[in-house]
Design a protein around this motif. Structure first.
Motif, PDB file in Angstrom:
ATOM      1  N   GLY A 215       9.548 -13.769  66.118  1.00  0.00           N
ATOM      2  CA  GLY A 215      10.296 -13.067  67.146  1.00  0.00           C
ATOM      3  C   GLY A 215      10.962 -14.042  68.102  1.00  0.00           C
ATOM      4  O   GLY A 215      11.627 -14.987  67.682  1.00  0.00           O
ATOM      5  N   SER A 216      10.720 -13.847  69.396  1.00  0.00           N
ATOM      6  CA  SER A 216      11.320 -14.728  70.406  1.00  0.00           C
ATOM      7  C   SER A 216      10.342 -15.777  70.923  1.00  0.00           C
ATOM      8  O   SER A 216      10.629 -16.428  71.928  1.00  0.00           O
ATOM      9  CB  SER A 216      11.832 -13.882  71.582  1.00  0.00           C
ATOM     10  OG  SER A 216      10.755 -13.192  72.201  1.00  0.00           O
ATOM     11  N   CYS A 217       9.208 -15.961  70.253  1.00  0.00           N
ATOM     12  CA  CYS A 217       8.212 -16.919  70.728  1.00  0.00           C
ATOM     13  C   CYS A 217       8.756 -18.343  70.660  1.00  0.00           C
ATOM     14  O   CYS A 217       9.133 -18.825  69.584  1.00  0.00           O
ATOM     15  CB  CYS A 217       6.924 -16.815  69.923  1.00  0.00           C
ATOM     16  SG  CYS A 217       5.645 -17.968  70.478  1.00  0.00           S
ATOM     17  N   ARG A 218       8.779 -18.996  71.784  1.00  0.00           N
ATOM     18  CA  ARG A 218       9.313 -20.361  71.917  1.00  0.00           C
ATOM     19  C   ARG A 218       8.619 -21.335  70.978  1.00  0.00           C
ATOM     20  O   ARG A 218       9.241 -22.270  70.455  1.00  0.00           O
ATOM     21  CB  ARG A 218       9.132 -20.798  73.383  1.00  0.00           C
ATOM     22  CG  ARG A 218       9.312 -22.281  73.675  1.00  0.00           C
ATOM     23  CD  ARG A 218      10.783 -22.655  73.668  1.00  0.00           C
ATOM     24  NE  ARG A 218      10.981 -23.983  74.200  1.00  0.00           N
ATOM     25  CZ  ARG A 218      10.752 -25.118  73.526  1.00  0.00           C
ATOM     26  NH1 ARG A 218      10.305 -25.063  72.294  1.00  0.00           N
ATOM     27  NH2 ARG A 218      10.997 -26.299  74.087  1.00  0.00           N
ATOM     28  N   TRP A 219       7.336 -21.127  70.737  1.00  0.00           N
ATOM     29  CA  TRP A 219       6.538 -22.077  69.967  1.00  0.00           C
ATOM     30  C   TRP A 219       6.655 -21.902  68.453  1.00  0.00           C
ATOM     31  O   TRP A 219       6.173 -22.747  67.697  1.00  0.00           O
ATOM     32  CB  TRP A 219       5.070 -21.949  70.361  1.00  0.00           C
ATOM     33  CG  TRP A 219       4.775 -22.377  71.757  1.00  0.00           C
ATOM     34  CD1 TRP A 219       4.784 -21.603  72.882  1.00  0.00           C
ATOM     35  CD2 TRP A 219       4.437 -23.694  72.190  1.00  0.00           C
ATOM     36  NE1 TRP A 219       4.466 -22.359  73.977  1.00  0.00           N
ATOM     37  CE2 TRP A 219       4.240 -23.641  73.583  1.00  0.00           C
ATOM     38  CE3 TRP A 219       4.267 -24.920  71.523  1.00  0.00           C
ATOM     39  CZ2 TRP A 219       3.888 -24.753  74.337  1.00  0.00           C
ATOM     40  CZ3 TRP A 219       3.912 -26.032  72.262  1.00  0.00           C
ATOM     41  CH2 TRP A 219       3.729 -25.943  73.657  1.00  0.00           C
ATOM     42  N   LEU A 220       7.266 -20.835  67.999  1.00  0.00           N
ATOM     43  CA  LEU A 220       7.265 -20.524  66.559  1.00  0.00           C
ATOM     44  C   LEU A 220       8.653 -20.509  65.936  1.00  0.00           C
ATOM     45  O   LEU A 220       8.836 -19.999  64.834  1.00  0.00           O
ATOM     46  CB  LEU A 220       6.579 -19.169  66.327  1.00  0.00           C
ATOM     47  CG  LEU A 220       5.115 -19.083  66.759  1.00  0.00           C
ATOM     48  CD1 LEU A 220       4.582 -17.675  66.533  1.00  0.00           C
ATOM     49  CD2 LEU A 220       4.262 -20.103  66.012  1.00  0.00           C
ATOM     50  N   GLN A 221       9.626 -21.095  66.621  1.00  0.00           N
ATOM     51  CA  GLN A 221      11.001 -21.032  66.121  1.00  0.00           C
ATOM     52  C   GLN A 221      11.234 -21.899  64.891  1.00  0.00           C
ATOM     53  O   GLN A 221      12.278 -21.784  64.251  1.00  0.00           O
ATOM     54  CB  GLN A 221      11.973 -21.385  67.242  1.00  0.00           C
ATOM     55  CG  GLN A 221      11.990 -20.380  68.387  1.00  0.00           C
ATOM     56  CD  GLN A 221      12.176 -18.952  67.900  1.00  0.00           C
ATOM     57  OE1 GLN A 221      13.181 -18.623  67.278  1.00  0.00           O
ATOM     58  NE2 GLN A 221      11.181 -18.100  68.144  1.00  0.00           N
ATOM     59  N   ASN A 222      10.288 -22.765  64.557  1.00  0.00           N
ATOM     60  CA  ASN A 222      10.435 -23.587  63.347  1.00  0.00           C
ATOM     61  C   ASN A 222       9.887 -22.897  62.098  1.00  0.00           C
ATOM     62  O   ASN A 222       9.857 -23.496  61.027  1.00  0.00           O
ATOM     63  CB  ASN A 222       9.734 -24.934  63.531  1.00  0.00           C
ATOM     64  CG  ASN A 222      10.477 -25.843  64.493  1.00  0.00           C
ATOM     65  OD1 ASN A 222      11.679 -25.705  64.688  1.00  0.00           O
ATOM     66  ND2 ASN A 222       9.778 -26.781  65.096  1.00  0.00           N
ATOM     67  N   TYR A 223       9.448 -21.651  62.247  1.00  0.00           N
ATOM     68  CA  TYR A 223       8.924 -20.899  61.110  1.00  0.00           C
ATOM     69  C   TYR A 223       9.838 -19.719  60.795  1.00  0.00           C
ATOM     70  O   TYR A 223      10.520 -19.192  61.677  1.00  0.00           O
ATOM     71  CB  TYR A 223       7.521 -20.355  61.415  1.00  0.00           C
ATOM     72  CG  TYR A 223       6.490 -21.387  61.757  1.00  0.00           C
ATOM     73  CD1 TYR A 223       5.802 -22.084  60.766  1.00  0.00           C
ATOM     74  CD2 TYR A 223       6.180 -21.664  63.084  1.00  0.00           C
ATOM     75  CE1 TYR A 223       4.835 -23.023  61.080  1.00  0.00           C
ATOM     76  CE2 TYR A 223       5.220 -22.601  63.414  1.00  0.00           C
ATOM     77  CZ  TYR A 223       4.556 -23.277  62.415  1.00  0.00           C
ATOM     78  OH  TYR A 223       3.598 -24.209  62.740  1.00  0.00           O
ATOM     79  N   GLY A 224       9.807 -19.284  59.549  1.00  0.00           N
ATOM     80  CA  GLY A 224      10.598 -18.134  59.133  1.00  0.00           C
ATOM     81  C   GLY A 224       9.821 -16.841  59.293  1.00  0.00           C
ATOM     82  O   GLY A 224       8.583 -16.828  59.254  1.00  0.00           O
ATOM     83  N   GLU A 225      10.547 -15.739  59.448  1.00  0.00           N
ATOM     84  CA  GLU A 225       9.921 -14.426  59.563  1.00  0.00           C
ATOM     85  C   GLU A 225       9.122 -14.106  58.308  1.00  0.00           C
ATOM     86  O   GLU A 225       9.626 -14.204  57.189  1.00  0.00           O
ATOM     87  CB  GLU A 225      10.996 -13.354  59.777  1.00  0.00           C
ATOM     88  CG  GLU A 225      10.454 -11.957  60.029  1.00  0.00           C
ATOM     89  CD  GLU A 225       9.817 -11.826  61.401  1.00  0.00           C
ATOM     90  OE1 GLU A 225       8.878 -11.018  61.522  1.00  0.00           O
ATOM     91  OE2 GLU A 225      10.258 -12.522  62.337  1.00  0.00           O
ATOM     92  N   GLY A 226       7.849 -13.771  58.480  1.00  0.00           N
ATOM     93  CA  GLY A 226       6.990 -13.437  57.351  1.00  0.00           C
ATOM     94  C   GLY A 226       6.440 -14.628  56.602  1.00  0.00           C
ATOM     95  O   GLY A 226       5.749 -14.452  55.587  1.00  0.00           O
TER      96      GLY A 226
END
Length: 217
Positions: free
Chosen positions: A122-133
């Protein structure tokens, strides 16, 4: 970039976090003793795992009153990136920066094992290097990691995209298979698995390194 790492009496993953941030990513770090109030010059703050204040009363219940966390609350409210790992997640819920509570594991056993996770960044700043699912693997090590919240509140968190990490095979009985939550602003992340222990192939994988590397932009 300089990242603050909060140290309580009983913290035991603070040096692991420093090793991951400095040794793997080349970032600067500064330990923040629990009695400090100066967060100046920091661009992110990590609450590491361990047993803050010996986990007396319940995990994180005493730590929430530490002077450093008064300043951390203001830091988070201004949009500063905050990561709470394991005991750090427990502290964030006790502070009210994240909802719910972390309670004794379903079978009342301490768990120390790899955990398969599904990422819903989603919009989590810490997880932007991962793909949805995307499926990743991070180690867990906790006795009180069972996430609980009112069913209506869990549904609201899911609707708002704040449940950002789920167990693929729930090890501890967490409601909704929740392994990690973010706040409404996406700058605060609490999770029970340990990303700092998944930053080197020699220790079993690098899925956690991308989480910490999100600080690099």
């Amino acid at each position: 970039m300089t990242v603050g790492i909060v140290v309580f009496p009983g913290s035991n993953c603070d040096r692991d976090v420093r090793w991951a941030l400095e040794g793997c990513l080349g970032l600067q770090t500064r330990f923040l003793w629990h009695e400090e109030r100066d967060l100046s010059g920091l661009e992110a703050v990590v609450l590491p795992g361990g047993f803050s204040y010996g986990d007396y009363l319940r995990c994180g219940a005493i730590a929430r009153f530490a002077p450093v966390l008064e300043e951390l609350r203001h830091f988070a409210e201004r949009g500063g990136p905050v990561l709470g790992i394991c005991n750090g997640f427990q502290v964030l819920t006790e502070m009210g920066l994240l909802p719910g509570a972390l309670t004794r594991n379903e079978r009342l056993h301490f768990l120390c094992e790899p955990a398969d996770l599904q990422v819903e960044p989603g919009s989590c700043r810490w997880l932007q290097n991962y793909g949805e699912g995307e499926r990743i693997a991070l180690p867990i090590a906790h006795g009180e990691g069972r996430f609980q919240v009112d069913p209506e509140q869990l549904a609201a968190l899911e609707d708002r995209g704040q449940v950002v990490l789920r167990y693929a095979a729930n090890p501890n009985g967490s409601m909704g298979d929740v392994a990690g939550l973010t706040n409404a602003g996406g700058n605060v992340l609490g999770l029970m698995p340990h990303p700092e222990r998944a930053c080197d192939p020699l220790t079993g994988g690098t899925d956690g390194q991308r989480m910490l590397a999100s600080l690099l932009g």
